[in-house]
Design a protein around this motif. Sequence first.
Motif, PDB file in Angstrom:
ATOM      1  N   GLY A 126     -17.682 -28.775 -15.026  1.00  0.00           N
ATOM      2  CA  GLY A 126     -18.763 -29.410 -15.788  1.00  0.00           C
ATOM      3  C   GLY A 126     -18.614 -30.915 -15.913  1.00  0.00           C
ATOM      4  N   ALA A 127     -17.850 -31.547 -14.998  1.00  0.00           N
ATOM      5  CA  ALA A 127     -17.645 -32.995 -15.089  1.00  0.00           C
ATOM      6  C   ALA A 127     -18.937 -33.770 -14.890  1.00  0.00           C
ATOM      7  N   GLU A 128     -19.946 -33.112 -14.289  1.00  0.00           N
ATOM      8  CA  GLU A 128     -21.228 -33.790 -14.071  1.00  0.00           C
ATOM      9  C   GLU A 128     -22.095 -33.811 -15.323  1.00  0.00           C
ATOM     10  N   THR A 129     -21.684 -33.107 -16.380  1.00  0.00           N
ATOM     11  CA  THR A 129     -22.434 -33.084 -17.637  1.00  0.00           C
ATOM     12  C   THR A 129     -22.570 -34.501 -18.185  1.00  0.00           C
ATOM     13  N   GLU A 130     -23.800 -34.878 -18.537  1.00  0.00           N
ATOM     14  CA  GLU A 130     -24.038 -36.253 -18.968  1.00  0.00           C
ATOM     15  C   GLU A 130     -24.035 -36.375 -20.480  1.00  0.00           C
ATOM     16  N   LEU A 131     -23.527 -37.512 -20.940  1.00  0.00           N
ATOM     17  CA  LEU A 131     -23.405 -37.791 -22.367  1.00  0.00           C
ATOM     18  C   LEU A 131     -23.752 -39.255 -22.582  1.00  0.00           C
ATOM     19  N   ASP A 132     -24.199 -39.578 -23.786  1.00  0.00           N
ATOM     20  CA  ASP A 132     -24.564 -40.953 -24.080  1.00  0.00           C
ATOM     21  C   ASP A 132     -23.357 -41.879 -23.913  1.00  0.00           C
ATOM     22  N   ARG A 133     -23.604 -43.069 -23.394  1.00  0.00           N
ATOM     23  CA  ARG A 133     -22.530 -44.003 -23.077  1.00  0.00           C
ATOM     24  C   ARG A 133     -21.675 -44.339 -24.313  1.00  0.00           C
ATOM     25  N   THR A 134     -22.302 -44.505 -25.460  1.00  0.00           N
ATOM     26  CA  THR A 134     -21.539 -44.854 -26.661  1.00  0.00           C
ATOM     27  C   THR A 134     -20.552 -43.750 -27.035  1.00  0.00           C
ATOM     28  N   VAL A 135     -20.943 -42.495 -26.816  1.00  0.00           N
ATOM     29  CA  VAL A 135     -20.041 -41.377 -27.108  1.00  0.00           C
ATOM     30  C   VAL A 135     -18.939 -41.309 -26.058  1.00  0.00           C
ATOM     31  N   ILE A 136     -19.292 -41.537 -24.798  1.00  0.00           N
ATOM     32  CA  ILE A 136     -18.318 -41.538 -23.706  1.00  0.00           C
ATOM     33  C   ILE A 136     -17.186 -42.520 -24.002  1.00  0.00           C
ATOM     34  N   ASP A 137     -17.554 -43.701 -24.494  1.00  0.00           N
ATOM     35  CA  ASP A 137     -16.552 -44.735 -24.760  1.00  0.00           C
ATOM     36  C   ASP A 137     -15.582 -44.333 -25.866  1.00  0.00           C
ATOM     37  N   GLU A 138     -16.019 -43.461 -26.773  1.00  0.00           N
ATOM     38  CA  GLU A 138     -15.210 -43.136 -27.944  1.00  0.00           C
ATOM     39  C   GLU A 138     -14.453 -41.814 -27.843  1.00  0.00           C
ATOM     40  N   ILE A 139     -14.848 -40.940 -26.915  1.00  0.00           N
ATOM     41  CA  ILE A 139     -14.312 -39.584 -26.909  1.00  0.00           C
ATOM     42  C   ILE A 139     -12.989 -39.474 -26.165  1.00  0.00           C
ATOM     43  N   GLY A 140     -12.618 -40.515 -25.402  1.00  0.00           N
ATOM     44  CA  GLY A 140     -11.412 -40.453 -24.579  1.00  0.00           C
ATOM     45  C   GLY A 140     -10.142 -40.188 -25.371  1.00  0.00           C
ATOM     46  N   ASP A 141      -9.910 -40.947 -26.440  1.00  0.00           N
ATOM     47  CA  ASP A 141      -8.670 -40.805 -27.214  1.00  0.00           C
ATOM     48  C   ASP A 141      -8.514 -39.420 -27.851  1.00  0.00           C
ATOM     49  N   PRO A 142      -9.557 -38.858 -28.498  1.00  0.00           N
ATOM     50  CA  PRO A 142      -9.411 -37.491 -29.025  1.00  0.00           C
ATOM     51  C   PRO A 142      -9.056 -36.470 -27.946  1.00  0.00           C
ATOM     52  N   LEU A 143      -9.666 -36.604 -26.763  1.00  0.00           N
ATOM     53  CA  LEU A 143      -9.361 -35.661 -25.683  1.00  0.00           C
ATOM     54  C   LEU A 143      -7.922 -35.820 -25.204  1.00  0.00           C
ATOM     55  N   VAL A 144      -7.451 -37.057 -25.126  1.00  0.00           N
ATOM     56  CA  VAL A 144      -6.058 -37.295 -24.742  1.00  0.00           C
ATOM     57  C   VAL A 144      -5.121 -36.571 -25.707  1.00  0.00           C
ATOM     58  N   HIS A 145      -5.391 -36.692 -27.012  1.00  0.00           N
ATOM     59  CA  HIS A 145      -4.528 -36.068 -28.022  1.00  0.00           C
ATOM     60  C   HIS A 145      -4.550 -34.543 -27.902  1.00  0.00           C
ATOM     61  N   LEU A 146      -5.738 -33.968 -27.703  1.00  0.00           N
ATOM     62  CA  LEU A 146      -5.851 -32.511 -27.612  1.00  0.00           C
ATOM     63  C   LEU A 146      -5.166 -31.971 -26.356  1.00  0.00           C
TER      64      LEU A 146
ATOM     65  N   ASP B 253      -5.682 -34.352 -37.527  1.00  0.00           N
ATOM     66  CA  ASP B 253      -6.705 -34.856 -38.456  1.00  0.00           C
ATOM     67  C   ASP B 253      -7.342 -36.133 -37.918  1.00  0.00           C
ATOM     68  N   VAL B 254      -6.560 -36.906 -37.134  1.00  0.00           N
ATOM     69  CA  VAL B 254      -7.109 -38.119 -36.523  1.00  0.00           C
ATOM     70  C   VAL B 254      -8.202 -37.753 -35.524  1.00  0.00           C
ATOM     71  N   VAL B 255      -7.963 -36.673 -34.777  1.00  0.00           N
ATOM     72  CA  VAL B 255      -8.954 -36.204 -33.806  1.00  0.00           C
ATOM     73  C   VAL B 255     -10.235 -35.788 -34.521  1.00  0.00           C
ATOM     74  N   ARG B 256     -10.091 -34.987 -35.571  1.00  0.00           N
ATOM     75  CA  ARG B 256     -11.277 -34.522 -36.300  1.00  0.00           C
ATOM     76  C   ARG B 256     -12.045 -35.697 -36.909  1.00  0.00           C
ATOM     77  N   SER B 257     -11.342 -36.669 -37.488  1.00  0.00           N
ATOM     78  CA  SER B 257     -12.005 -37.818 -38.098  1.00  0.00           C
ATOM     79  C   SER B 257     -12.819 -38.587 -37.068  1.00  0.00           C
ATOM     80  N   LYS B 258     -12.252 -38.762 -35.877  1.00  0.00           N
ATOM     81  CA  LYS B 258     -12.951 -39.503 -34.830  1.00  0.00           C
ATOM     82  C   LYS B 258     -14.190 -38.770 -34.358  1.00  0.00           C
ATOM     83  N   ILE B 259     -14.055 -37.461 -34.152  1.00  0.00           N
ATOM     84  CA  ILE B 259     -15.191 -36.682 -33.669  1.00  0.00           C
ATOM     85  C   ILE B 259     -16.292 -36.625 -34.716  1.00  0.00           C
ATOM     86  N   GLU B 260     -15.922 -36.466 -35.985  1.00  0.00           N
ATOM     87  CA  GLU B 260     -16.924 -36.419 -37.049  1.00  0.00           C
ATOM     88  C   GLU B 260     -17.601 -37.770 -37.229  1.00  0.00           C
ATOM     89  N   SER B 261     -16.884 -38.862 -36.944  1.00  0.00           N
ATOM     90  CA  SER B 261     -17.506 -40.186 -37.018  1.00  0.00           C
ATOM     91  C   SER B 261     -18.572 -40.364 -35.944  1.00  0.00           C
TER      92      SER B 261
END
Length: 696
Positions: free
Chosen positions: A408-428, A530-538
């Motif tokens: 599903g790497a072709e799934t598209e997401l808004d650019r602003t979310v793309i820029d912010e989601i990297g760190d939570p995914l790294v942690h998970l 909790d850092v991951v959850r805070s970022k995603i909820e933001s």
Amino acid sequence: MEMNQYLSIFIDEANDHLQSLNESMLRLEQSPEDLSIVQIIFRSAHTLKGMSATMGFEDLASLTHEMENVLDLVRNSKLSMNETIFDALFKCLDALEGMVQDVVGGGTGKADVSDLVEVLKAIVRGDIAGPGSKAVKASAESDKPIVATELLLDQYQLSILEQSVDSGMKVFHIQVFIREDCVLKAVRAYMVFDFLEKNGEIVKSHPSVQDIEQDKFDRSFSVYYISQIDEAALQESILNVSEIESAMVIPVDRSSLAELDQSKEEAAQQQVQAIQQAAAAAAAPAAAPAKAAAKPGGESAPARAAAPASGANANRTIRVDIERLDTLMNLFSELLIDRSRLEQLATEVKRSDLTETVEHMARVSGDLQNIVLKLRMVPVESVFNRFPRMVRDLAKSLDKKLELVITGAETELDRTVIDEIGDPLVHLIRNSVDHGVEMPAARLAAGKPETGTIRLRAFHSGNHVFIEIEDDGAGINRPKVLDIAINKGIVSPEDAKKLSDDEINMLLFAPGFSTADKISDISGRGVGLDVVRSKIESLGGQVSVTSTMGQGSIFSIQLPLTLSIISAMLIKLGSEKYAFPLSSIVETGAVKREDIRDLHGNKVIEYRKAIIPVVSLAKVLDSPDYRDDDEKETEMLVIRKGEKLAAVLVDEFISQSEIVLKTLGKYLANQKLISGATIMGDGQVALIVDPNALIK
């Protein structure tokens, strides 16, 4: 023209090349004998070196130059790849990424790479060969290493050129003259080299590529070049580069190559001088078409220069500041509200000319809407691509065997979310690698394959994107989680007894919670999930986890597309109006009350030979107009979340419409069932229902 005007382009392209280098290196590690991958890596490193030298980032250029020397030996079968060389090159890529990030932060891009440079030079000398590797050793008469680009290159060139002519390829000697008034000669030379490398192979350049990149040449340079492009098209494409005065393209045949034998150096030198004189004589007549091809100002031509002579447009993209796209989206949102109002007024006035005009406006604005929405969308592939290299390094450091499967790497997401989601995914992902997947011996003892699997997938569901990280590890040890939570005071012993399995799993996201027995560099560094959850909820999203002991865990992230405009189905519920994102609706229909059955206390209905749950929207929303069985028949929306379906009972369908998504503000941010609101054409407000919250 100042070099900082090129800085943003350099940063974007440098990141692209580094990503390509990482991906290609991982592929080469799986197939170390595949020289075609080495060629790709060499070209990318060479381009990055040229860009860095042109921009004045000397440490970047020097490190990539030494990487080139190693790769050049590999691609010419003078050196075999092994684990030592792979580790050295990967460390170089990490250093390059660090220097580029320093440039991004406004730094100079400088770093102490002397240790890495010495390692690469030792590999070239053969001092660090590793098991099973063959390397070119230093000459007995000199401490200087025999580097292919310095001593052996001429012999390789001659062999390559001869084989190319014999196989039917076209070989040229190209002499390029740059205008005297050109400010940045190296930039124009780089643009010519970039075009040539995309459409063939440069075998030799004079002066050397390094001297050209560092602006150590006069107005001209020459190359021996292999390509399938014909002479005329090649010359035309070079002349399309701004501030190129002339280009002399001379075909080279087998007899010409015989004169290039290094044993006849004097004859070869005479031939080079003759070619240079012929090129100089041709400069005056060739200058006229060159100037005619260049546009005033000289700044639109580079885009054409990057395009192959065949007419394919390689560089038909431009970079736009994200803030401008935000402004464009907001303006179009207001336009859409006015369009809805005009459509309603047109139906009330009932004038044919007004109706036709509004309908035309609706069609045009609909096309414009699709373009505006797509401008902001980026495939999550841009984030996912960094993880194969990360998992590879983590597996080596932990002595684990891991496989990362991405879907599903072709799934598209808004650019602003793309820029912010990297760190939570790294942690998970780090968490799954460290805590989830067991050591090989433990996996074998549990009857599992020695190699653990981590699955990273993304998919759309309604107005949201879901990203899941699944591992086939040991799963969450819920008794241990409860003990830690009680000891840390996160939950009381009395409340702990009442928690469900899912609620216990979510304790992982409590502030300060960690199951790590010791702090490591991988995860459990005292900073919990909790850092991951805070970022995603933001970001307006949610995170959840499911787990089965001994089988693994799934961390699921639900993210809004955060688009201002969505297609929706407007429905009526009593006196209120609501909107459902059209992308989550499978179909609409009517259902008889008698067809709704009770199954273990839950209402269900048979839908296309399957049993799906029934949800009363009025009951869920606690609507004052809620009634249970007043009517024998009611309207139904079948909605989807991933593979799960549900039937939602509503009173009446109004219409399908494009609506503007407005947030509810921070005071209503915790309303999980309602994702936002929209302003209708008549000025009324309709709430937007999140279908994902209706399906458990």
